[in-house]
Write a protein that holds these residues in place. Structure first.
Motif, short mmCIF file in Angstrom:
data_model
loop_
_atom_site.label_atom_id
_atom_site.label_comp_id
_atom_site.label_asym_id
_atom_site.label_seq_id
_atom_site.Cartn_x
_atom_site.Cartn_y
_atom_site.Cartn_z
N GLY A 175 0.82 -1.20 0.00
CA GLY A 175 0.00 0.00 0.00
C GLY A 175 0.86 1.26 0.00
O GLY A 175 0.60 2.21 -0.75
N THR A 178 2.82 1.61 -3.45
CA THR A 178 2.02 1.96 -4.63
C THR A 178 1.23 3.25 -4.46
O THR A 178 0.76 3.82 -5.45
CB THR A 178 1.03 0.83 -4.99
OG1 THR A 178 0.23 0.52 -3.83
CG2 THR A 178 1.79 -0.42 -5.41
N SER A 179 1.07 3.73 -3.23
CA SER A 179 0.30 4.96 -3.03
C SER A 179 1.18 6.19 -2.98
O SER A 179 0.74 7.28 -3.37
CB SER A 179 -0.52 4.87 -1.73
OG SER A 179 0.34 4.75 -0.60
N PRO A 181 3.81 7.26 -4.94
CA PRO A 181 4.25 5.88 -5.08
C PRO A 181 5.78 5.79 -5.14
O PRO A 181 6.44 6.68 -5.66
CB PRO A 181 3.66 5.48 -6.43
CG PRO A 181 3.71 6.75 -7.24
CD PRO A 181 3.57 7.90 -6.26
N TYR A 185 3.69 1.78 -11.74
CA TYR A 185 3.28 0.73 -12.68
C TYR A 185 2.76 1.33 -13.98
O TYR A 185 2.05 2.34 -13.96
CB TYR A 185 2.17 -0.14 -12.06
CG TYR A 185 2.64 -1.03 -10.94
CD1 TYR A 185 2.89 -2.37 -11.15
CD2 TYR A 185 2.81 -0.52 -9.65
CE1 TYR A 185 3.31 -3.20 -10.12
CE2 TYR A 185 3.22 -1.32 -8.61
CZ TYR A 185 3.47 -2.68 -8.85
OH TYR A 185 3.89 -3.48 -7.82
N ASP A 187 0.14 0.81 -16.46
CA ASP A 187 -1.11 0.05 -16.52
C ASP A 187 -1.40 -0.54 -17.90
O ASP A 187 -2.32 -1.34 -18.04
CB ASP A 187 -2.27 0.92 -16.07
CG ASP A 187 -2.31 1.08 -14.55
OD1 ASP A 187 -1.69 0.26 -13.85
OD2 ASP A 187 -2.96 2.04 -14.06
N ARG A 194 -7.19 -2.56 -9.75
CA ARG A 194 -6.42 -2.39 -8.53
C ARG A 194 -7.30 -2.60 -7.30
O ARG A 194 -8.49 -2.28 -7.31
CB ARG A 194 -5.77 -1.01 -8.47
CG ARG A 194 -4.78 -0.77 -9.61
CD ARG A 194 -3.81 0.34 -9.29
NE ARG A 194 -2.86 0.54 -10.39
CZ ARG A 194 -1.64 1.03 -10.24
NH1 ARG A 194 -1.21 1.37 -9.02
NH2 ARG A 194 -0.83 1.19 -11.27
N GLY A 196 -7.49 -0.97 -4.03
CA GLY A 196 -6.92 0.28 -3.53
C GLY A 196 -5.95 0.82 -4.57
O GLY A 196 -6.32 1.10 -5.71
N THR A 197 -4.68 0.89 -4.19
CA THR A 197 -3.65 1.33 -5.15
C THR A 197 -2.79 0.16 -5.64
O THR A 197 -1.85 0.36 -6.40
CB THR A 197 -2.73 2.37 -4.48
OG1 THR A 197 -2.15 1.81 -3.30
CG2 THR A 197 -3.52 3.62 -4.11
N ILE A 198 -3.12 -1.06 -5.18
CA ILE A 198 -2.29 -2.24 -5.47
C ILE A 198 -2.83 -2.97 -6.70
O ILE A 198 -3.99 -3.40 -6.72
CB ILE A 198 -2.27 -3.20 -4.27
CG1 ILE A 198 -1.72 -2.49 -3.03
CG2 ILE A 198 -1.46 -4.45 -4.57
CD1 ILE A 198 -1.86 -3.28 -1.74
#
Length: 230
Positions: A175, A178-179, A181, A185, A187, A194, A196-198
């Motif tokens: 978390g 990736t938040s 970040p 990533y 996409d 995702r 959440g942000t994962i």
């Protein structure tokens, strides 16, 4: 700020390292099996990591890393493949020590087949996305090998139990990564879904990483003792 990823690595391994000397688990006495498993798995995943950087599957935010690199990978990313597996195998051994019964082992084969089916489905859906294809392709190969060709010892119930518990720190650590970040990533190279942000794929990246580590750990341990897994 550029110490964030390094501090996350330290936080991941701090308590497992300190508690490795717990009298019931006695994890430090198993280091001779843990370390080669982590190193061998780490080599595979570092090659994978390098490939993903080259393919622009993900990248690292320079604001949160110290700037030391090896072969194009940040020092912290290399440490990740030491700290996270160590913590996860520690969770695995703690659960085995404190909850030795495996009455649900008979269901693990069916669960594995469900995951194998999921891998096939994800490969079909994400056939043109590097992260999806390599991630689920790798998990399919390792999981199929362990369930269908690993006849000497069975440990999948214990593995799934450890994986489930490992998801708790996974959501915390990933978390953050990736938040913020720390890891960025692309996409276009994953399914775009995702939690959440994962990214969805990360859950199964963890599964493949943990499975290979635990398989090798149990393999080295069984060779040393001459026994299978009870």
């Amino acid at each position: 700020m550029n110490y964030i990823y390094l501090l996350i690595n330290i936080a991941v391994i701090f308590f497992p390292m300190v508690l490795s000397f717990d009298k019931k688990v006695h994890f430090f006495s198993k280091w001779k099996f843990v370390l080669p498993a982590i190193l061998l798995t780490g080599v595979v995943f570092l090659i994978w990591d390098l490939l993903f950087v080259k393919l622009n599957v993900w990248s690292f935010n320079p604001d949160y890393i110290v700037g030391i690199q090896f072969f194009g990978l940040p020092l912290e990313e290399i440490l990740f493949f030491l700290t996270v597996p160590y913590a996860c195998v520690f969770i695995y051994e703690c659960l085995n020590a404190y909850f030795p019964k495996d009455s649900l082992q008979k269901y693990s084969f069916s669960l594995s087949n469900l995951f194998l089916g999921l891998c096939i489905a994800m490969l079909f859906l994400g056939y043109n996305r590097w992260y999806t294809v390599i991630n689920f392709g790798f998990l399919f190969i390792v999981l199929a090998y362990v369930e269908y060709f690993n006849v000497k010892f069975r440990f999948m119930y214990k593995f799934y139990r450890a994986y489930l518990v490992s998801l708790i720190p996974f959501y915390i650590v990933n978390g953050f990564l990736t938040s913020i970040p720390v890891v960025i990533y692309n996409d276009k190279q994953n399914l775009g879904f995702r939690v959440g942000t994962i990214p969805f794929e990360d859950h199964f990246y963890l599964m493949g990483l943990l499975l290979m580590n635990i398989y090798l750990y149990e393999f080295f341990k069984s060779r040393a003792t001459g026994k299978g897994i009870n």
